[in-house]
Design a protein around this motif. Structure first.
Motif, PDB file in Angstrom:
ATOM      1  N   ARG A   2      41.113  44.669  34.429  1.00  0.00           N
ATOM      2  CA  ARG A   2      41.093  43.399  33.689  1.00  0.00           C
ATOM      3  C   ARG A   2      40.123  42.441  34.363  1.00  0.00           C
ATOM      4  N   ARG A   3      39.397  41.677  33.555  1.00  0.00           N
ATOM      5  CA  ARG A   3      38.414  40.717  34.077  1.00  0.00           C
ATOM      6  C   ARG A   3      38.982  39.304  34.015  1.00  0.00           C
ATOM      7  N   PHE A   4      38.652  38.524  35.056  1.00  0.00           N
ATOM      8  CA  PHE A   4      39.086  37.135  35.154  1.00  0.00           C
ATOM      9  C   PHE A   4      37.934  36.295  35.672  1.00  0.00           C
ATOM     10  N   TYR A 100      41.792  44.155  43.852  1.00  0.00           N
ATOM     11  CA  TYR A 100      41.303  42.868  43.384  1.00  0.00           C
ATOM     12  C   TYR A 100      39.867  42.668  43.850  1.00  0.00           C
ATOM     13  N   ASP A 101      39.028  42.119  42.978  1.00  0.00           N
ATOM     14  CA  ASP A 101      37.664  41.750  43.354  1.00  0.00           C
ATOM     15  C   ASP A 101      37.611  40.241  43.518  1.00  0.00           C
ATOM     16  N   LEU A 102      37.322  39.796  44.746  1.00  0.00           N
ATOM     17  CA  LEU A 102      37.212  38.377  45.072  1.00  0.00           C
ATOM     18  C   LEU A 102      35.741  38.067  45.344  1.00  0.00           C
ATOM     19  N   ALA A 103      35.261  36.927  44.839  1.00  0.00           N
ATOM     20  CA  ALA A 103      33.851  36.588  45.006  1.00  0.00           C
ATOM     21  C   ALA A 103      33.694  35.152  45.463  1.00  0.00           C
ATOM     22  N   ARG A 104      32.626  34.926  46.225  1.00  0.00           N
ATOM     23  CA  ARG A 104      32.260  33.564  46.625  1.00  0.00           C
ATOM     24  C   ARG A 104      30.739  33.450  46.568  1.00  0.00           C
ATOM     25  N   GLN A 129      36.473  33.057  43.618  1.00  0.00           N
ATOM     26  CA  GLN A 129      36.951  33.409  42.287  1.00  0.00           C
ATOM     27  C   GLN A 129      37.534  34.805  42.314  1.00  0.00           C
ATOM     28  N   LEU A 130      38.538  35.014  41.482  1.00  0.00           N
ATOM     29  CA  LEU A 130      39.056  36.351  41.245  1.00  0.00           C
ATOM     30  C   LEU A 130      38.315  36.872  40.023  1.00  0.00           C
ATOM     31  N   LEU A 131      37.619  38.010  40.164  1.00  0.00           N
ATOM     32  CA  LEU A 131      36.809  38.542  39.074  1.00  0.00           C
ATOM     33  C   LEU A 131      37.495  39.658  38.292  1.00  0.00           C
ATOM     34  N   ARG A 132      38.096  40.605  39.033  1.00  0.00           N
ATOM     35  CA  ARG A 132      38.680  41.782  38.396  1.00  0.00           C
ATOM     36  C   ARG A 132      39.969  42.184  39.086  1.00  0.00           C
TER      37      ARG A 132
END
Length: 135
Positions: A2-4, A100-104, A129-132
């Motif tokens: 799921r994408r967020f 979980y994929d976390l991005a900055r 951000q939480l991406l996926r």
């Protein structure tokens, strides 16, 4: 998967752990404990969709005739590139585990996380951000 595009609050590595790497994060009011960093990479964003580009082309409110006045729009490195961490985490220490994929954003003038030396960063000032999610 799921994408967020949700903002999350991240606490990075404590003493004895790698600096700048997520150790805990809060998403939708729940505390997730990172059990393992599975991978990390950098992604380029679609620079042509950025508000600064739209302003240069007169697509945003500016001065008379759509001209941009006062402030010159600027794209910075953090607007163009982000660092992504794929982590295995669970709610608390005993909760079910997910990926979980976390991005900055990559901050201007800083080294990649793998190159950072010194004391660990505990409260990262940049937005995460939480991406996926795959659980």
């Amino acid at each position: 998967m799921r994408r967020f595009s949700d903002e999350v609050h991240v606490r990075c590595g404590a003493r004895g752990e790698e600096a700048g790497v997520p150790a805990l994060f809060v998403w939708r009011g729940r505390l997730y404990v990172v059990r393992e960093v599975l991978s990390r990479w950098r992604e380029r964003s679609a620079w042509w969709e950025h508000a600064a580009v739209a302003a240069v082309h007169g697509d945003e409110a500016g001065g008379a005739g759509g001209a941009v006045t006062a402030v010159r729009p600027v794209l910075e490195i953090g607007d163009l590139e982000r660092e992504v961490f794929r982590v295995e985490a669970g709610v608390g220490r005993a909760g079910a585990v997910g990926v979980y994929d976390l991005a900055r954003p990559v901050a201007l003038g800083t080294a990649a996380v793998s190159e950072v030396a010194g004391n660990p960063v505990l409260d990262e000032p940049r937005e995460w951000q939480l991406l996926r999610v795959s659980d």
